[in-house]
Design an enzyme around this catalytic site. Sequence first.
Site, PDB file in Angstrom:
ATOM      1  CE  LYS A  39      -4.182  -1.962   1.970  1.00 13.84           C
ATOM      2  NZ  LYS A  39      -4.934  -1.647   0.740  1.00 13.84           N
ATOM      3  N   GLY A 224     -19.008   6.370  -4.108  1.00  9.56           N
ATOM      4  CA  GLY A 224     -18.212   7.563  -3.870  1.00  9.56           C
ATOM      5  C   GLY A 224     -17.571   7.591  -2.500  1.00  9.56           C
ATOM      6  N   GLY A 250      -8.443   1.756  -3.444  1.00  8.23           N
ATOM      7  CA  GLY A 250      -8.275   2.491  -2.193  1.00  8.23           C
ATOM      8  C   GLY A 250      -6.951   3.231  -2.133  1.00  8.23           C
ATOM      9  CG  ASP A 251      -3.257   1.145  -2.134  1.00  3.49           C
ATOM     10  OD1 ASP A 251      -3.590   1.299  -0.940  1.00  3.49           O
ATOM     11  OD2 ASP A 251      -2.730   0.100  -2.559  1.00  3.49           O
TER      12      ASP A 251
END
Length: 302
Positions: A39, A224, A250-251
Site C-alpha cells: 500500500k 463515492g 483504495g490506494d
Amino acid sequence: MSIVVVGSYVAGLTMQVPRFPVAGETISASSFTAGAGGKGSNQAVAVSRLGVESAFVGRVGDDDYAADAEALWAREGVAAEHAERVSAATTGVAFILVDDDGENQIVVSGGANDRLGREEVEAARDAIANADVLLTQLEIPVAAVEAALDVAGAVGTTAILNPAPGHGLPREVVAKADYLTPNESEARVVAGYGPDDDVSDETVARDLHAMGAGTVVLTQGANGAMALDDDGVTSVPAPDVTVVDPTGAGDAFNAGFAVGLHEGKPLREALAFGCRVGSLATTEEEVVPALPSREAVEALTE
C-alpha cells in the site's frame, strides 16, 4: 517533497487457478504474474503519477525483489532515500491465488516491512517536516505508524492515516490522525464493530470522529465517498466507469485525496479528486499499471 508516504512494499506473486486446491493437493495454474505492490509504495507511485513530488519511507530486503522496487521508484520519480535495504531480511511478498470465479486467497509475508519501527521513521523527520502531507497505512508495525503521526504532528505536517488492512487500533493512535480514511468494512473494524455489521456509515464515522480523528473520510466504492468533521457530513459521488479490476482503488483514492489537500482544494473538491483517481484505477488490470496519470484524471472531469 510535497507528500511523504510511510508504508510497505510487497512483491505480488499471482497465479490464476481453475479452483483452490485442498490440503495436500497440487494443481496446475493457467498463468503467473509478478508485480510491485504494497500500500505504501502504491500510494507513493500514484502521487508521483499525479504530478506531485513524493517520497517513500519503508524497508525492503537484500534480494532481487528489492532491486525491482528500487527500479520502480526510480522510473516513477519517487524519492526513496529512506527506503533502505535490511540485511538478513527478505522483501515483503504476497502469494495470491485467483480462481475462475474471481475469488482469491492471499498469504502475506511482511519480511523487511516488519523491521520498520520508530527509530527508522524518526530518521526521516526532515523529509516529513519538508512535506505538506504525510500518508501512512497499516501494512507496517503500529509503532511505525504512530511514530509517523507523532513526527507529523510535531513538525506541523498534515497527517492522513489510511487504516488498511483494517484491524483494531488504540484510541490514541486514531486521535493523532488529521484525516482517517477507511473503507466501509475497515471503518467498522476500527470503530469496534464487525466488518459486516448492519450500522450506517454515518454512525460509524461519528464513532471514529468521537475517538479523536480530525476528519473521517469513508470510501464507499461505486457510491463515492463521505467525510464527517465538526461541520457535518460531506458526500460526493464516484464517476461512472467500467470496472475491470478494483484492486488498488483504495490506494489510488488516498493518493488523489492527499494530492487534493496538498494543492489546497476544499474538502469536497479533494474528495471528488480522490474519487476520480480511485475510479480510474479500476479500469485496468493490476494495481501499478492502472494508477492513472494527471492527464487522465483531468480528462475524466471534463
